[in-house]
Design a protein around this motif. Structure first.
Motif, PDB file in Angstrom:
ATOM      1  N   ALA A   1       0.827  -1.212   0.000  1.00  0.00           N
ATOM      2  CA  ALA A   1       0.000   0.000   0.000  1.00  0.00           C
ATOM      3  C   ALA A   1       0.860   1.261   0.000  1.00  0.00           C
ATOM      4  CB  ALA A   1      -0.933  -0.011   1.215  1.00  0.00           C
ATOM      5  N   LEU A   2       1.915   1.270   0.804  1.00  0.00           N
ATOM      6  CA  LEU A   2       2.783   2.445   0.873  1.00  0.00           C
ATOM      7  C   LEU A   2       3.599   2.615  -0.404  1.00  0.00           C
ATOM      8  CD1 LEU A   2       4.072   2.116   4.554  1.00  0.00           C
ATOM      9  CD2 LEU A   2       2.446   3.794   3.674  1.00  0.00           C
ATOM     10  N   ALA A   3       3.912   1.513  -1.074  1.00  0.00           N
ATOM     11  CA  ALA A   3       4.711   1.590  -2.296  1.00  0.00           C
ATOM     12  C   ALA A   3       3.893   2.028  -3.505  1.00  0.00           C
ATOM     13  CB  ALA A   3       5.365   0.237  -2.576  1.00  0.00           C
ATOM     14  N   ARG A   4       2.613   1.661  -3.543  1.00  0.00           N
ATOM     15  CA  ARG A   4       1.825   1.865  -4.755  1.00  0.00           C
ATOM     16  C   ARG A   4       0.767   2.960  -4.648  1.00  0.00           C
ATOM     17  NH1 ARG A   4       2.569  -2.435  -8.251  1.00  0.00           N
ATOM     18  NH2 ARG A   4       4.734  -3.094  -7.944  1.00  0.00           N
ATOM     19  N   TRP A   5       0.334   3.292  -3.467  1.00  0.00           N
ATOM     20  CA  TRP A   5      -0.778   4.233  -3.324  1.00  0.00           C
ATOM     21  C   TRP A   5      -0.354   5.472  -2.544  1.00  0.00           C
ATOM     22  CZ3 TRP A   5      -4.075  -0.275  -1.026  1.00  0.00           C
ATOM     23  CH2 TRP A   5      -4.372  -1.189  -2.051  1.00  0.00           C
TER      24      TRP A   5
ATOM     25  N   PHE B   1      -2.398   8.195  -0.339  1.00  0.00           N
ATOM     26  CA  PHE B   1      -3.714   8.376   0.247  1.00  0.00           C
ATOM     27  C   PHE B   1      -3.632   9.395   1.379  1.00  0.00           C
ATOM     28  CE2 PHE B   1      -1.509   4.615   1.807  1.00  0.00           C
ATOM     29  CZ  PHE B   1      -1.394   4.885   3.167  1.00  0.00           C
ATOM     30  N   PRO B   2      -4.779   9.956   1.776  1.00  0.00           N
ATOM     31  CA  PRO B   2      -4.765  10.897   2.904  1.00  0.00           C
ATOM     32  C   PRO B   2      -4.190  10.242   4.161  1.00  0.00           C
ATOM     33  CG  PRO B   2      -6.876  10.970   1.760  1.00  0.00           C
ATOM     34  CD  PRO B   2      -6.122   9.811   1.171  1.00  0.00           C
ATOM     35  N   GLY B   3      -3.266  10.928   4.782  1.00  0.00           N
ATOM     36  CA  GLY B   3      -2.636  10.376   5.965  1.00  0.00           C
ATOM     37  C   GLY B   3      -1.448   9.478   5.666  1.00  0.00           C
ATOM     38  N   TYR B   4      -0.997   9.465   4.399  1.00  0.00           N
ATOM     39  CA  TYR B   4       0.125   8.601   4.009  1.00  0.00           C
ATOM     40  C   TYR B   4       1.362   8.873   4.871  1.00  0.00           C
ATOM     41  CZ  TYR B   4       3.897   6.658   1.131  1.00  0.00           C
ATOM     42  OH  TYR B   4       4.991   5.952   0.689  1.00  0.00           O
ATOM     43  N   THR B   5       1.705  10.148   5.036  1.00  0.00           N
ATOM     44  CA  THR B   5       2.902  10.504   5.803  1.00  0.00           C
ATOM     45  C   THR B   5       2.777  10.058   7.253  1.00  0.00           C
ATOM     46  OG1 THR B   5       3.266  12.427   4.366  1.00  0.00           O
ATOM     47  CG2 THR B   5       4.405  12.403   6.487  1.00  0.00           C
ATOM     48  N   LEU B   6       1.590  10.209   7.824  1.00  0.00           N
ATOM     49  CA  LEU B   6       1.378   9.799   9.208  1.00  0.00           C
ATOM     50  C   LEU B   6       1.495   8.286   9.369  1.00  0.00           C
ATOM     51  CD1 LEU B   6       0.598  10.450  12.114  1.00  0.00           C
ATOM     52  CD2 LEU B   6      -1.807  10.332  11.432  1.00  0.00           C
ATOM     53  N   VAL B   7       0.884   7.546   8.442  1.00  0.00           N
ATOM     54  CA  VAL B   7       0.970   6.089   8.501  1.00  0.00           C
ATOM     55  C   VAL B   7       2.416   5.627   8.371  1.00  0.00           C
ATOM     56  CG1 VAL B   7       0.353   3.944   7.317  1.00  0.00           C
ATOM     57  CG2 VAL B   7      -1.375   5.720   7.666  1.00  0.00           C
ATOM     58  N   ASN B   8       3.131   6.225   7.433  1.00  0.00           N
ATOM     59  CA  ASN B   8       4.541   5.863   7.229  1.00  0.00           C
ATOM     60  C   ASN B   8       5.368   6.168   8.476  1.00  0.00           C
ATOM     61  OD1 ASN B   8       6.613   4.900   5.328  1.00  0.00           O
ATOM     62  ND2 ASN B   8       7.419   6.982   5.465  1.00  0.00           N
ATOM     63  N   ALA B   9       5.058   7.290   9.134  1.00  0.00           N
ATOM     64  CA  ALA B   9       5.770   7.648  10.360  1.00  0.00           C
ATOM     65  C   ALA B   9       5.460   6.666  11.488  1.00  0.00           C
ATOM     66  CB  ALA B   9       5.406   9.068  10.783  1.00  0.00           C
ATOM     67  N   LEU B  10       4.191   6.278  11.616  1.00  0.00           N
ATOM     68  CA  LEU B  10       3.805   5.346  12.669  1.00  0.00           C
ATOM     69  C   LEU B  10       4.451   3.977  12.465  1.00  0.00           C
ATOM     70  CD1 LEU B  10       0.003   6.193  13.082  1.00  0.00           C
ATOM     71  CD2 LEU B  10       1.861   6.726  14.666  1.00  0.00           C
TER      72      LEU B  10
ATOM     73  N   PRO C   1      12.532  -3.234   3.508  1.00  0.00           N
ATOM     74  CA  PRO C   1      12.891  -3.926   2.256  1.00  0.00           C
ATOM     75  C   PRO C   1      11.673  -4.399   1.471  1.00  0.00           C
ATOM     76  CG  PRO C   1      13.390  -5.307   4.154  1.00  0.00           C
ATOM     77  CD  PRO C   1      13.054  -3.956   4.687  1.00  0.00           C
ATOM     78  N   VAL C   2      10.578  -4.702   2.156  1.00  0.00           N
ATOM     79  CA  VAL C   2       9.357  -5.108   1.455  1.00  0.00           C
ATOM     80  C   VAL C   2       8.828  -3.952   0.614  1.00  0.00           C
ATOM     81  CG1 VAL C   2       6.946  -5.772   1.770  1.00  0.00           C
ATOM     82  CG2 VAL C   2       8.713  -6.875   3.126  1.00  0.00           C
ATOM     83  N   LYS C   3       8.728  -2.796   1.201  1.00  0.00           N
ATOM     84  CA  LYS C   3       8.245  -1.608   0.486  1.00  0.00           C
ATOM     85  C   LYS C   3       9.150  -1.273  -0.698  1.00  0.00           C
ATOM     86  CE  LYS C   3       7.293   3.325   1.325  1.00  0.00           C
ATOM     87  NZ  LYS C   3       8.440   3.936   0.627  1.00  0.00           N
ATOM     88  N   LEU C   4      10.463  -1.322  -0.476  1.00  0.00           N
ATOM     89  CA  LEU C   4      11.407  -1.027  -1.553  1.00  0.00           C
ATOM     90  C   LEU C   4      11.274  -2.040  -2.680  1.00  0.00           C
ATOM     91  CD1 LEU C   4      13.775   0.638  -2.620  1.00  0.00           C
ATOM     92  CD2 LEU C   4      15.312  -0.868  -1.337  1.00  0.00           C
ATOM     93  N   SER C   5      11.062  -3.299  -2.340  1.00  0.00           N
ATOM     94  CA  SER C   5      10.926  -4.342  -3.350  1.00  0.00           C
ATOM     95  C   SER C   5       9.684  -4.116  -4.213  1.00  0.00           C
ATOM     96  CB  SER C   5      10.874  -5.713  -2.674  1.00  0.00           C
ATOM     97  OG  SER C   5      11.017  -6.743  -3.617  1.00  0.00           O
ATOM     98  N   PHE C   6       8.591  -3.725  -3.604  1.00  0.00           N
ATOM     99  CA  PHE C   6       7.380  -3.416  -4.369  1.00  0.00           C
ATOM    100  C   PHE C   6       7.588  -2.189  -5.264  1.00  0.00           C
ATOM    101  CE2 PHE C   6       4.830  -5.801  -1.068  1.00  0.00           C
ATOM    102  CZ  PHE C   6       4.379  -6.761  -1.952  1.00  0.00           C
ATOM    103  N   GLU C   7       8.314  -1.204  -4.753  1.00  0.00           N
ATOM    104  CA  GLU C   7       8.570   0.004  -5.541  1.00  0.00           C
ATOM    105  C   GLU C   7       9.410  -0.297  -6.779  1.00  0.00           C
ATOM    106  OE1 GLU C   7       8.509   3.425  -2.006  1.00  0.00           O
ATOM    107  OE2 GLU C   7      10.403   2.511  -2.639  1.00  0.00           O
TER     108      GLU C   7
END
Length: 234
Positions: A37-41, A43-52, A112-118
């Motif tokens: 989700a973080l690699a492909r989308w 969405f509102p609150g993306y930065t907050l979710v990534n920080a959490l 590494p999961v997020k980077l792999s999807f990216e």
């Protein structure tokens, strides 16, 4: 100095393996989904979710452990729910150690999961969609295999992190022999003993070996899978 492990040290190592295995089983599925989700989308609150997601990296582990104790303790909202509905108790149990280890390892898995999807080829997914393949089937048959190097690398690094977790674990589940005393807590116990130098050295060597093996194995697996997947698409 003898390098033979005592029964207590073996018990701590076995418990660490058990805790780390459950921690990865808990953390890996949501890490894969959230990493995608973080690699492909966006969405509102993306930065907050990534920080959490990455908060356990910068937050003092004792704070994480205290939050877990408040939420998952016997009187906590989530703790009482799991105890009453599923019969699962986390506070001062090895299951709580696995929960704490999984949360602390989560950022190590998801990066590494997020980077792999990216880095995976999105054109293959688009081609599958154009041929009428559903998004779920495309994710399972195309996207997930392409991201496999990052997923396995994250799982291995997360396992090593879970094996060595200390601060959140001791705060949440204490240091109970045979129940929550993992490798790190056993090492801490030996360090507090006047005659524990030999045991501390043995456990330190084991911790270092496990960490090095995890890093090397993660790199080797990632490179081999990357070459294999790259060769399939040439």
């Amino acid at each position: 100095m003898s390098f033979y492990l005592t029964d207590a040290e073996w018990a701590a190592i076995q418990l660490s393996l058990q805790v780390a295995s459950l921690a990865i089983a808990i953390a890996l599925p949501p890490a894969v989904l959230l990493g995608y989700a973080l690699a492909r989308w966006k969405f509102p609150g993306y930065t907050l979710v990534n920080a959490l997601v990455h908060l356990p990296i910068v937050l003092p582990p004792v704070v994480t452990g205290y939050v877990l104790l408040v939420l998952f303790g016997r009187q906590g909202m989530l703790g009482s729910f799991f105890a009453d509905v599923f019969g699962i108790v986390f506070a001062f149990r090895w299951t709580g150690a696995a929960l704490a280890a999984g949360i602390m390892a989560f950022p190590m898995i998801i990066r590494p999961v997020k980077l792999s999807f990216e880095l995976s080829d999105g054109q293959l997914e688009e081609a599958a969609h154009s041929l009428g393949t559903s998004r779920l089937k495309t994710f399972l048959l195309i996207t997930l295999p392409l991201a496999l190097p990052g997923i396995l690398s994250g799982a291995i690094l997360g396992f090593a992190k879970a094996m060595g977790e200390f601060g959140a674990t001791i705060t949440f589940v204490s240091n109970i022999p045979g129940e929550t005393r993992t490798l790190s807590l056993a090492l801490y116990t030996e360090m507090q003993s006047l005659s524990g130098d030999a045991g501390a050295i043995r456990l330190t060597v084991i911790a270092i070996v496990v960490s090095i093996c995890a890093l090397v194995f993660s790199e080797v697996i990632s490179r081999r899978l990357s070459r294999k997947l790259g060769g399939q698409h040439d």
